[in-house]
Design a protein around this motif. Sequence first.
Motif, PDB file in Angstrom:
ATOM      1  N   SER A  86       0.859  -1.179   0.000  1.00  0.00           N
ATOM      2  CA  SER A  86       0.000   0.000   0.000  1.00  0.00           C
ATOM      3  C   SER A  86       0.897   1.232   0.000  1.00  0.00           C
ATOM      4  O   SER A  86       2.075   1.154   0.353  1.00  0.00           O
ATOM      5  CB  SER A  86      -0.917   0.012   1.223  1.00  0.00           C
ATOM      6  OG  SER A  86      -1.658   1.213   1.295  1.00  0.00           O
ATOM      7  N   ALA A 126      -2.452   1.878  -4.662  1.00  0.00           N
ATOM      8  CA  ALA A 126      -3.356   2.847  -4.045  1.00  0.00           C
ATOM      9  C   ALA A 126      -4.434   2.125  -3.254  1.00  0.00           C
ATOM     10  O   ALA A 126      -4.873   2.591  -2.205  1.00  0.00           O
ATOM     11  CB  ALA A 126      -3.983   3.736  -5.119  1.00  0.00           C
ATOM     12  N   GLU A 127      -4.857   0.955  -3.762  1.00  0.00           N
ATOM     13  CA  GLU A 127      -5.810   0.106  -3.040  1.00  0.00           C
ATOM     14  C   GLU A 127      -5.009  -0.966  -2.308  1.00  0.00           C
ATOM     15  O   GLU A 127      -4.327  -1.781  -2.941  1.00  0.00           O
ATOM     16  CB  GLU A 127      -6.795  -0.529  -4.012  1.00  0.00           C
ATOM     17  CG  GLU A 127      -7.844  -1.392  -3.326  1.00  0.00           C
ATOM     18  CD  GLU A 127      -8.783  -2.063  -4.308  1.00  0.00           C
ATOM     19  OE1 GLU A 127      -9.486  -2.996  -3.896  1.00  0.00           O
ATOM     20  OE2 GLU A 127      -8.796  -1.653  -5.482  1.00  0.00           O
ATOM     21  N   ALA A 128      -5.054  -0.965  -0.994  1.00  0.00           N
ATOM     22  CA  ALA A 128      -4.242  -1.877  -0.195  1.00  0.00           C
ATOM     23  C   ALA A 128      -4.447  -3.325  -0.623  1.00  0.00           C
ATOM     24  O   ALA A 128      -5.578  -3.748  -0.892  1.00  0.00           O
ATOM     25  CB  ALA A 128      -4.580  -1.716   1.289  1.00  0.00           C
ATOM     26  N   SER A 130      -3.828  -4.798  -3.322  1.00  0.00           N
ATOM     27  CA  SER A 130      -4.233  -5.047  -4.701  1.00  0.00           C
ATOM     28  C   SER A 130      -3.118  -5.776  -5.452  1.00  0.00           C
ATOM     29  O   SER A 130      -2.061  -5.211  -5.715  1.00  0.00           O
ATOM     30  CB  SER A 130      -4.559  -3.738  -5.418  1.00  0.00           C
ATOM     31  OG  SER A 130      -4.773  -3.962  -6.803  1.00  0.00           O
ATOM     32  N   GLU A 133      -2.426  -4.384  -9.174  1.00  0.00           N
ATOM     33  CA  GLU A 133      -1.721  -3.100  -9.173  1.00  0.00           C
ATOM     34  C   GLU A 133      -0.274  -3.281  -8.747  1.00  0.00           C
ATOM     35  O   GLU A 133       0.628  -2.643  -9.306  1.00  0.00           O
ATOM     36  CB  GLU A 133      -2.434  -2.106  -8.252  1.00  0.00           C
ATOM     37  CG  GLU A 133      -1.893  -0.686  -8.383  1.00  0.00           C
ATOM     38  CD  GLU A 133      -2.659   0.328  -7.552  1.00  0.00           C
ATOM     39  OE1 GLU A 133      -2.210   1.486  -7.516  1.00  0.00           O
ATOM     40  OE2 GLU A 133      -3.682  -0.030  -6.938  1.00  0.00           O
ATOM     41  N   ASP A 252     -11.169 -12.008   2.063  1.00  0.00           N
ATOM     42  CA  ASP A 252     -11.512 -11.972   0.643  1.00  0.00           C
ATOM     43  C   ASP A 252     -12.426 -13.133   0.251  1.00  0.00           C
ATOM     44  O   ASP A 252     -13.350 -12.966  -0.551  1.00  0.00           O
ATOM     45  CB  ASP A 252     -10.261 -11.940  -0.226  1.00  0.00           C
ATOM     46  CG  ASP A 252      -9.274 -13.051   0.102  1.00  0.00           C
ATOM     47  OD1 ASP A 252      -9.432 -13.734   1.133  1.00  0.00           O
ATOM     48  OD2 ASP A 252      -8.311 -13.233  -0.673  1.00  0.00           O
ATOM     49  N   GLU A 288     -17.915  -8.373  -4.840  1.00  0.00           N
ATOM     50  CA  GLU A 288     -17.121  -7.163  -4.607  1.00  0.00           C
ATOM     51  C   GLU A 288     -17.924  -6.032  -3.969  1.00  0.00           C
ATOM     52  O   GLU A 288     -17.340  -5.061  -3.453  1.00  0.00           O
ATOM     53  CB  GLU A 288     -16.461  -6.669  -5.902  1.00  0.00           C
ATOM     54  CG  GLU A 288     -17.397  -6.458  -7.056  1.00  0.00           C
ATOM     55  CD  GLU A 288     -17.542  -7.685  -7.948  1.00  0.00           C
ATOM     56  OE1 GLU A 288     -17.875  -7.484  -9.139  1.00  0.00           O
ATOM     57  OE2 GLU A 288     -17.321  -8.819  -7.466  1.00  0.00           O
ATOM     58  N   THR A 291     -18.824  -5.334   1.700  1.00  0.00           N
ATOM     59  CA  THR A 291     -17.720  -4.636   2.359  1.00  0.00           C
ATOM     60  C   THR A 291     -17.106  -5.502   3.466  1.00  0.00           C
ATOM     61  O   THR A 291     -17.696  -6.501   3.902  1.00  0.00           O
ATOM     62  CB  THR A 291     -18.206  -3.319   2.986  1.00  0.00           C
ATOM     63  OG1 THR A 291     -19.098  -3.627   4.077  1.00  0.00           O
ATOM     64  CG2 THR A 291     -18.917  -2.451   1.959  1.00  0.00           C
ATOM     65  N   GLU A 315      -5.550  -3.472   9.847  1.00  0.00           N
ATOM     66  CA  GLU A 315      -6.864  -3.126   9.301  1.00  0.00           C
ATOM     67  C   GLU A 315      -7.926  -4.113   9.772  1.00  0.00           C
ATOM     68  O   GLU A 315      -9.030  -3.718  10.170  1.00  0.00           O
ATOM     69  CB  GLU A 315      -6.808  -3.101   7.773  1.00  0.00           C
ATOM     70  CG  GLU A 315      -8.129  -2.687   7.137  1.00  0.00           C
ATOM     71  CD  GLU A 315      -8.090  -2.689   5.629  1.00  0.00           C
ATOM     72  OE1 GLU A 315      -9.037  -2.163   5.024  1.00  0.00           O
ATOM     73  OE2 GLU A 315      -7.124  -3.232   5.059  1.00  0.00           O
TER      74      GLU A 315
END
Length: 406
Positions: A86, A126-128, A130, A133, A252, A288, A291, A315
């Motif tokens: 991140s 940017a998205e933890a 990910s 990415e 997840d 997705e 939450t 988190e």
Amino acid sequence: MKIRYRFIALMLYLMLALCACSGKGEAPDEQPAPDVKGMGAAEEEKPGEEEDSDRARLDEISPSAYNNADGITLEKGSYISVIGKSDKAQFWDEVKEGAQRAVADINEELGYEGKDKVKLAYNGPAEAESVDEQVNILDEELARYPTAVAISIADTKACEVQFDLAAENNIPVVAFDSGSEYKGLMAMVSTDNQKASQEAAQHMAEELDGEAEIVVIAHDSKSETALIRENVFAETIQSSYPQFQVAAYRMDEMQRTVADEINEGKYLIGEGEPSGEPLAEESRIAPESVTKENVIDYIVKKHPNARGYYATNGESVMTVADGLSRAGIEDAVLMGYDADKKELEALKDGRISGLIVQNPYGMGYASVIAASRAALQIGNEAWIDTGYTWVTKENAEDEKIQEILY
């Protein structure tokens, strides 16, 4: 006459100027000492130097060869790439600061300035967590041909093609925080997650009396770190404390589970009872859209008698803490990893019972040193331990604990 007077005045001016310059060179010790905090100060402070407030965290690193820049003789302009999971969480900010300190120490040790300095790039999704990415970032960094790469691997299977490419181009790769089974990694820099998870299980057992149900929340199903912390904790409870029952979940994977139960009419988010009938096609939801808060609310409802909760990163610890508060549960024992500001506040409020506080600053520092050693072919330890500390409400204000908190 005027010319003569001007000549005499000129000579007097030059003599005074020479005396002044001579006076400056006679007392260099009187000049103010430079501010060396965070820029590679020596371990043993000299009188007048500012205290190195981060030294305690560097001293947690073992072996000690990885807590300093001695012998790191990188070429001028070398480029070290550090890739986290991140780019905007307190833990990863600490990793970045530790890496910056290591590069500053290397430059100071070698006397590099300006364009000659060793360079550092820190990047993270940017998205933890990910995976896609992070893979894209690794691709971009390898295209710049860095001297070496240090990466916290978000998915144990996702980067093998890139690691092969790095090896073909003689770019050494070290892992930190979370690794993989890829054979070409030059070193692993991390917390001793097995020992820490065993200790957390022991503390959990001490807190709970008699029989109890314990819920384990892993932050994902892909990273080595999450899997080790989940499995070791659960195995320790089951083997050493058979009076406890353990239910384990992965965040997840649970998004799909919750979505499926909602679509089948078996679960309802919020108040009320589910209909028991499958939803119409147009009303069905995608995984997705579920939450992390929805996942925790689902798990808490499924385990109304659970007395212990263990979460595998900062988190997820706070997501559980907030979920228990929403459910009005005040007597559950919650333990887990990390210590950002919100977690420490919840620890002081009694919502969290204990935290395994890692050393992300030390991870960043040791990762740069390990990557540099790999580039120089000095040789690395297979695993560099960055340490951890068990923190509770009772010891959080101790001086030694305060030195390692971030």
